[in-house]
Design a protein around this motif. Sequence first.
Motif, short mmCIF file in Angstrom:
data_model
loop_
_atom_site.label_atom_id
_atom_site.label_comp_id
_atom_site.label_asym_id
_atom_site.label_seq_id
_atom_site.Cartn_x
_atom_site.Cartn_y
_atom_site.Cartn_z
N THR A 1 6.03 7.32 -13.80
CA THR A 1 7.47 7.55 -13.85
C THR A 1 8.02 7.89 -12.48
OG1 THR A 1 7.32 8.32 -16.14
CG2 THR A 1 9.28 8.97 -14.88
N GLU A 2 7.36 8.79 -11.77
CA GLU A 2 7.85 9.19 -10.45
C GLU A 2 7.78 8.05 -9.44
OE1 GLU A 2 6.97 13.92 -10.05
OE2 GLU A 2 5.24 12.62 -10.45
N ILE A 3 6.67 7.34 -9.42
CA ILE A 3 6.56 6.23 -8.47
C ILE A 3 7.55 5.13 -8.83
CG2 ILE A 3 4.74 4.91 -9.64
CD1 ILE A 3 4.96 5.55 -5.87
N GLY A 4 7.82 4.97 -10.14
CA GLY A 4 8.81 3.99 -10.56
C GLY A 4 10.22 4.36 -10.14
N ILE A 5 10.59 5.64 -10.27
CA ILE A 5 11.91 6.08 -9.84
C ILE A 5 12.06 5.93 -8.33
CG2 ILE A 5 13.40 8.11 -9.62
CD1 ILE A 5 12.33 9.01 -12.34
N LEU B 1 0.80 -1.23 0.00
CA LEU B 1 0.00 0.00 0.00
C LEU B 1 0.83 1.28 0.00
CD1 LEU B 1 -2.63 -1.17 2.64
CD2 LEU B 1 -2.97 -1.00 0.18
N GLY B 2 2.12 1.19 0.33
CA GLY B 2 2.94 2.39 0.46
C GLY B 2 3.10 3.16 -0.82
N GLY B 3 3.30 2.45 -1.94
CA GLY B 3 3.47 3.14 -3.21
C GLY B 3 2.22 3.87 -3.64
N GLY B 4 1.07 3.21 -3.50
CA GLY B 4 -0.20 3.84 -3.85
C GLY B 4 -0.51 5.03 -2.96
N PHE B 5 -0.13 4.93 -1.68
CA PHE B 5 -0.35 6.04 -0.75
C PHE B 5 0.42 7.28 -1.20
CE2 PHE B 5 1.20 8.15 3.24
CZ PHE B 5 0.00 8.66 3.66
N ALA B 6 1.69 7.08 -1.60
CA ALA B 6 2.50 8.21 -2.06
C ALA B 6 1.97 8.78 -3.37
CB ALA B 6 3.96 7.77 -2.22
#
Length: 474
Positions: free
Chosen positions: A294-298, A280-285
């Motif tokens: 792109t940003e979440i991937g980096i 859930l951390g990535g989706g939260f950010a």
Amino acid sequence: MADELSGGNAMSPGQKSGKRGIYGWMMFDWAAQPFFTVVTTFIFGPYFISRMASDPAAGQAAWGYGIAAGGFLIAVLSPVLGSIADQTGPRKPWIAFFAILKILALCGLWFAAPGSSLVAVVALFTLASVAAEFSIVFNDSMLLRIVPKSDIGRVSNLAWGMGYLGGMIVLIFIIACLAASPETGRTIIGMEPLFGLDPLQGEDARASGPISALWYAVFILPMFLFTPDAGGRRAMGTAVREGLAELKSTIGEVRQRAGIFRFLIARMIYQDGVNALLALGGGFAAAMFGWSITEIGIYGILLNIVAIFSCLYASRLDTRLGSKIVVLISIAMLLFATIGIVSTGPGFTLFGALAFGAADSGGLFGTAAEKAYILFGLFIGIAFGPVQASSRAYMARSVSEEEAGRFFGLYALAGRATSFLAPFMVATVTAASGSPRLGMATIILFFAAGLWILWTTPYPADRPDGKPATDLAV
């Protein structure tokens, strides 16, 4: 069938594998990790939460409930399958069966276009998660057969590090070659996306499913070809009956082996927090800062780079100080990092004690709050590999080779018995309050409780002969 999958080298108890067999076993983590990296955490999960649902809170709730459903199935069936595997002997046929299910489910994620049924997409993801975790149960139980106990912590951490490297390679490929900006139609390196993928339809994120499936299908082969499997084979009906009987006996036995019982309780709690944070951390950010793929991937690449080096260091630290020290340090870092990310929002961190203002310098991660979030995220990157790899080594050092399957089934149960609880709490608190931040804050409780219980757990949790451990030192 078992001998074919073992490369013709079934192993007898006490026999250890050569280097080729060990590297083949380690390649399983290399093959499996992209699913967790690009589908669960950094690409497809954030896409689902931020773009498929009507709003981020609804997306986080739906994703959390899907993870909870998968965790419940894994919790119920993992110890059963582990005990049955001990009776049937070979592990590879089980891994092959669940690999097929995982690959088919991941390929189905390609059809998760915006506006698609959330229930159908979550069902496919849940099936892939369940198949992935069951494969891990059987793969983990092979560790004692191929590696001397003195090397278990080193090999386990190195394998986990290889997994993060594999996940990072797939993540970089998606970011550099597939994930185009909706405004420019080009990727971060200035090229048009391969295969003519349309970012407006989420095709860059949806492709993470089939790509992870292909990677898994190719790189799982060295394990099948080179890593020897357990010898012997019983009829399935007999194995099921005796496996279920053995499971009942094991559950009764583990309550008498207080060290293992306490370790499993501790892992049940802190691993619940790990699972929820990774899922859930990535989706939260992404929802909070409006990050693109792109940003979440980096962000994911940064975490994976840190994770690779932390696993390499932990492989030596585990050998020198023991698995328990590594796990305790890792949980403490995850606790600190979780407090950090839930205390950070647009313009502030530490619950507003430190205000940044809303100034955006432009480009990637342009605000100070985003940089603070990434800093806390790096602590997650440092810890989430060693906490899992050294937990695996902790368990392997605490049981005998002959009981590895059934105890690693319980180990998987401990990692999933309440794994629906943290995502369920996050989803429920988020849905009730309308605040993803408040929902994510519930993860803190799991790390704090797990850290306290593990602190008072002996290491090894039990002697391999089944007698109580006497080393109560941290």
